[in-house]
Design a protein around this motif. Sequence first.
Motif, PDB file in Angstrom:
ATOM      1  N   ALA A 182       0.934  -1.247  -0.023  1.00 25.79           N
ATOM      2  CA  ALA A 182       0.184   0.188   0.246  1.00 25.79           C
ATOM      3  C   ALA A 182       0.800   1.209   0.160  1.00 25.79           C
ATOM      4  O   ALA A 182       2.087   1.235   0.206  1.00 25.79           O
ATOM      5  CB  ALA A 182      -0.672   0.015   1.263  1.00 25.79           C
ATOM      6  N   GLU A 183       0.305   2.340   0.105  1.00 28.14           N
ATOM      7  CA  GLU A 183       1.001   3.784  -0.399  1.00 28.14           C
ATOM      8  C   GLU A 183       1.480   4.074   1.064  1.00 28.14           C
ATOM      9  O   GLU A 183       0.937   3.845   2.132  1.00 28.14           O
ATOM     10  CB  GLU A 183       0.215   4.811  -0.988  1.00 28.14           C
ATOM     11  N   ASP A 184       2.487   4.755   1.109  1.00 34.80           N
ATOM     12  CA  ASP A 184       2.921   5.576   2.383  1.00 34.80           C
ATOM     13  C   ASP A 184       3.130   4.789   3.894  1.00 34.80           C
ATOM     14  O   ASP A 184       2.391   5.121   4.671  1.00 34.80           O
ATOM     15  CB  ASP A 184       1.919   6.963   2.519  1.00 34.80           C
ATOM     16  N   LEU A 185       3.516   3.368   3.524  1.00 32.92           N
ATOM     17  CA  LEU A 185       3.680   2.728   4.770  1.00 32.92           C
ATOM     18  C   LEU A 185       4.510   3.403   6.000  1.00 32.92           C
ATOM     19  O   LEU A 185       5.568   3.955   5.556  1.00 32.92           O
ATOM     20  CB  LEU A 185       4.147   1.381   4.362  1.00 32.92           C
ATOM     21  N   THR A 186       4.332   3.333   7.152  1.00 35.62           N
ATOM     22  CA  THR A 186       5.072   3.877   8.253  1.00 35.62           C
ATOM     23  C   THR A 186       6.352   2.593   8.141  1.00 35.62           C
ATOM     24  O   THR A 186       6.236   1.304   7.627  1.00 35.62           O
ATOM     25  CB  THR A 186       4.525   3.769   9.524  1.00 35.62           C
ATOM     26  N   THR A 187       7.326   3.024   8.981  1.00 38.64           N
ATOM     27  CA  THR A 187       8.533   2.252   9.193  1.00 38.64           C
ATOM     28  C   THR A 187       8.195   0.993   9.960  1.00 38.64           C
ATOM     29  O   THR A 187       8.475  -0.059   9.473  1.00 38.64           O
ATOM     30  CB  THR A 187       9.579   2.746   9.795  1.00 38.64           C
ATOM     31  N   GLU A 188       7.182   1.221  10.919  1.00 34.49           N
ATOM     32  CA  GLU A 188       6.696   0.105  11.756  1.00 34.49           C
ATOM     33  C   GLU A 188       6.047  -0.878  10.892  1.00 34.49           C
ATOM     34  O   GLU A 188       6.344  -2.001  11.173  1.00 34.49           O
ATOM     35  CB  GLU A 188       5.795   0.806  12.837  1.00 34.49           C
ATOM     36  N   GLN A 189       5.099  -0.322  10.016  1.00 32.04           N
ATOM     37  CA  GLN A 189       4.273  -1.179   9.030  1.00 32.04           C
ATOM     38  C   GLN A 189       5.176  -1.988   8.302  1.00 32.04           C
ATOM     39  O   GLN A 189       4.977  -3.392   8.071  1.00 32.04           O
ATOM     40  CB  GLN A 189       3.409  -0.535   8.330  1.00 32.04           C
ATOM     41  N   LYS A 190       6.086  -1.531   7.595  1.00 27.01           N
ATOM     42  CA  LYS A 190       7.144  -2.221   6.799  1.00 27.01           C
ATOM     43  C   LYS A 190       7.954  -3.202   7.578  1.00 27.01           C
ATOM     44  O   LYS A 190       7.992  -4.446   6.939  1.00 27.01           O
ATOM     45  CB  LYS A 190       8.156  -1.092   6.097  1.00 27.01           C
TER      46      LYS A 190
END
Length: 292
Positions: A182-190
């Motif tokens: 998805a677009e613009d994932l946070t570092t935590e999500q990545k």
Amino acid sequence: MKKSDFQTIVKNPIQRATRYQEMVGTYFDLVTDSYRQHWGESFHFAIFSSSEPLKDALNNTERFIADSGQFCSGMKILDVGCGVAGPAINIAAYSGAHVTGININAQQLEIANRRVKEHGLSDKIELVLADAMQMPFENESFDAVYIFEAGCHMPNKANFYQECALVLRPGGVFVGTDWFTAEDLTTEQKTKYIEPICRYHAVPNIISLGDLKKCLVSAGLTVEVVENIENHGNILRNWELMDTRIAQNIRGLIPWLLPSTLKMLTKGGYALLDGVKSGTFMIGHWRARKPV
Ligand SMILES: C[S@@+](CC[C@H](N)C(=O)[O-])C[C@H]1O[C@@H](n2cnc3c(N)ncnc32)[C@H](O)[C@@H]1O
């Protein structure tokens, strides 16, 4: 390659990109038999229209890509990362086009060559052992290029899409399906969702659909479609099937005694499920054209 070296590479995003050839080669040596046994001869996800069997949905997804690119008899088409020629056999038979498949994995190509002969399609399909990051073809030598879920294994997406665009003739079409974030994932999500998908599937990195669009444009292509493949049918059924098959596979086995490849596939399956459920991961579809 020693299994310990493979483990060291897949755990490290930098090594996944710099040592992608040995990593991808080893990964597909390990998983090809399981993929064939549990998923079939096409190693990609499918678009389901209702409750049809997986085999039919895979077949129809390949026809959808052939239709999206208007593949027809007389065309010369390149299949990038062709696996064991599941899509190539279906697409050559369906469209009448000539398909050249390129694959970095020798073991898969051996199986693919055998399967092409068995289907009586040797005059319609040619298979080449090579790295798609350095295409061994003349510029502008194909009317169309297609991909089913192989771009995710490439270490530098911009360079990879540039390679695909170079071998396409002016007016030629570039279509496919692949893994995207998805677009613009946070570092935590990545870290939580995308990194495990990459690690357990020998994928150097995954880009978003927005980044795909930018890569296609900078490769000189005109973008016609970039979308979540969900627009075309039920994708959820893949994850349900995968969930069931993982459960069947490990039923009765003691988790810490699972063979390491099965362990990797199981963790990889759950990583994909988590990615999809969290909305951080998706299958994308695109169509782009080289200007005349
Ligand atoms: C997920 S499988 C998909 C296979 C096939 N497209 C299908 O749908 O059945 C990814 C494929 O890409 C191939 N591949 C990965 N990296 C490659 C590279 N750098 N050059 C050529 N093939 C590559 C793998 O060997 C494998 O066959």
